[in-house]
Scaffold this motif. Structure first.
Motif, short mmCIF file in Angstrom:
data_model
loop_
_atom_site.label_atom_id
_atom_site.label_comp_id
_atom_site.label_asym_id
_atom_site.label_seq_id
_atom_site.Cartn_x
_atom_site.Cartn_y
_atom_site.Cartn_z
N ALA A 34 0.79 13.18 -10.56
CA ALA A 34 0.46 11.79 -10.90
C ALA A 34 -0.96 11.48 -10.47
N VAL A 35 -1.55 10.49 -11.11
CA VAL A 35 -2.87 10.03 -10.72
C VAL A 35 -2.83 9.67 -9.23
N GLY A 36 -3.80 10.16 -8.49
CA GLY A 36 -3.85 9.92 -7.05
C GLY A 36 -3.46 11.16 -6.25
N ASP A 37 -2.74 12.10 -6.86
CA ASP A 37 -2.38 13.34 -6.19
C ASP A 37 -3.62 14.24 -6.07
N SER A 38 -3.49 15.29 -5.27
CA SER A 38 -4.60 16.24 -5.10
C SER A 38 -4.08 17.67 -5.22
N LEU A 39 -4.95 18.54 -5.72
CA LEU A 39 -4.68 19.97 -5.76
C LEU A 39 -5.58 20.63 -4.72
N VAL A 40 -5.00 21.47 -3.87
CA VAL A 40 -5.77 22.22 -2.88
C VAL A 40 -5.74 23.68 -3.31
N PHE A 41 -6.91 24.23 -3.56
CA PHE A 41 -7.06 25.63 -3.93
C PHE A 41 -7.57 26.38 -2.70
N ASN A 42 -6.82 27.38 -2.23
CA ASN A 42 -7.25 28.24 -1.13
C ASN A 42 -7.44 29.64 -1.70
N TYR A 43 -8.61 30.22 -1.47
CA TYR A 43 -8.92 31.50 -2.10
C TYR A 43 -10.00 32.23 -1.31
N GLY A 44 -10.09 33.53 -1.56
CA GLY A 44 -11.07 34.36 -0.87
C GLY A 44 -12.39 34.45 -1.63
N ALA B 184 0.81 -1.21 0.00
CA ALA B 184 0.00 0.00 0.00
C ALA B 184 0.85 1.27 0.00
N LEU B 185 2.03 1.23 0.53
CA LEU B 185 2.84 2.44 0.67
C LEU B 185 3.17 3.14 -0.65
N PRO B 186 3.49 2.44 -1.73
CA PRO B 186 3.81 3.16 -2.97
C PRO B 186 2.64 3.95 -3.54
N THR B 187 1.44 3.76 -3.06
CA THR B 187 0.29 4.50 -3.57
C THR B 187 0.06 5.80 -2.82
N LEU B 188 0.98 6.18 -1.93
CA LEU B 188 0.83 7.43 -1.21
C LEU B 188 0.77 8.58 -2.21
N ALA B 189 -0.15 9.48 -2.01
CA ALA B 189 -0.35 10.59 -2.93
C ALA B 189 0.27 11.87 -2.39
N THR B 190 0.54 12.78 -3.29
CA THR B 190 1.08 14.08 -2.92
C THR B 190 -0.06 15.10 -2.96
N VAL B 191 -0.07 15.99 -1.99
CA VAL B 191 -1.06 17.07 -1.93
C VAL B 191 -0.33 18.36 -2.28
N PHE B 192 -0.76 19.01 -3.36
CA PHE B 192 -0.16 20.26 -3.81
C PHE B 192 -1.09 21.41 -3.46
N THR B 193 -0.57 22.42 -2.77
CA THR B 193 -1.34 23.63 -2.50
C THR B 193 -1.07 24.60 -3.64
N VAL B 194 -2.09 24.85 -4.45
CA VAL B 194 -1.95 25.68 -5.65
C VAL B 194 -1.51 27.09 -5.25
N GLY B 195 -0.42 27.54 -5.86
CA GLY B 195 0.10 28.87 -5.58
C GLY B 195 0.88 28.97 -4.29
N ASP B 196 1.11 27.84 -3.63
CA ASP B 196 1.81 27.81 -2.35
C ASP B 196 1.13 28.77 -1.36
N THR B 197 1.88 29.63 -0.70
CA THR B 197 1.29 30.50 0.33
C THR B 197 0.42 31.61 -0.26
N SER B 198 0.61 31.93 -1.55
CA SER B 198 -0.22 32.96 -2.20
C SER B 198 -1.61 32.45 -2.50
#
Length: 181
Positions: free
Chosen positions: A50-60, A18-32
């Motif tokens: 890669a498939v399985g990763d996620s994008l996190v969008f933080n915005y006002g 199961a460990l190789p399927t760990l996904a990466t979480v990317f925060t779009v724009g980093d701190t901006s």
């Protein structure tokens, strides 16, 4: 004794698989975050998705995250969005390989640079998904799907344990446990 050793081996094998399927979480724009002042082509330039990763969008308030087809991305049109969210914290799971396109549908924002294209490579396991309505997401010519969900995220730009490091750690722990059994 033989049963407990077999049980430990079985559990360790399952964990190591199961460990190789760990996904990466990317925060779009980093701190901006997701903002009209962002330079998202530069932001993506040093990242591999890669498939399985996620994008996190933080915005006002006043912004949206719309996944769109390539043609709508190029023309900054959100009338046929694949998915849309305006909660202020949107997580998009990257479930299919191909290029995924995102824009802000607020007037002038996309044309002002608030647009993101990410190329997703196959390679990580993905679970079947549905949209919040429970129906499969429509797909465009690139075969992308997205499921927006609201989340509070304090993640860094990219956070995950390297699968190789994780396997080594689990293997060392496994060895120690087996020596005790």
């Amino acid at each position: 004794m033989a049963f407990s050793s077999a049980l430990v081996w079985g559990l360790l094998l399952a964990i190591n698989m199961a460990l190789p399927t760990l996904a990466t979480v990317f925060t779009v724009g980093d701190t901006s975050g997701w903002a009209i002042t962002g330079d998202y082509s530069t932001w993506t330039s040093d990242k591999t998705f890669a498939v399985g990763d996620s994008l996190v969008f933080n915005y006002g308030a006043g912004h949206t995250v719309d996944e769109v087809k390539e043609s709508d991305y190029k023309s900054c049109t959100a009338g046929n969005s694949i998915s849309t969210d305006s909660s202020g914290a949107t997580t998009i799971a990257l479930k299919t390989a191909g290029t995924h396109y995102f824009i802000c549908s607020a007037p002038g924002h996309c044309s002002g640079g608030m647009k993101l294209a990410v190329t997703v490579k196959a390679g990580k396991a993905a679970a079947p998904s549905t949209t919040p309505t429970g129906k499969a997401s429509p797909s465009d010519s690139t075969g992308t799907t997205a499921t927006p969900t609201t989340t509070k995220s304090n993640s860094s730009s990219a956070s995950s344990v390297s699968p190789i490091v994780a396997v080594l750690i689990v293997s060392c722990i496994s060895y120690c446990v087996l020596r005790l059994v």
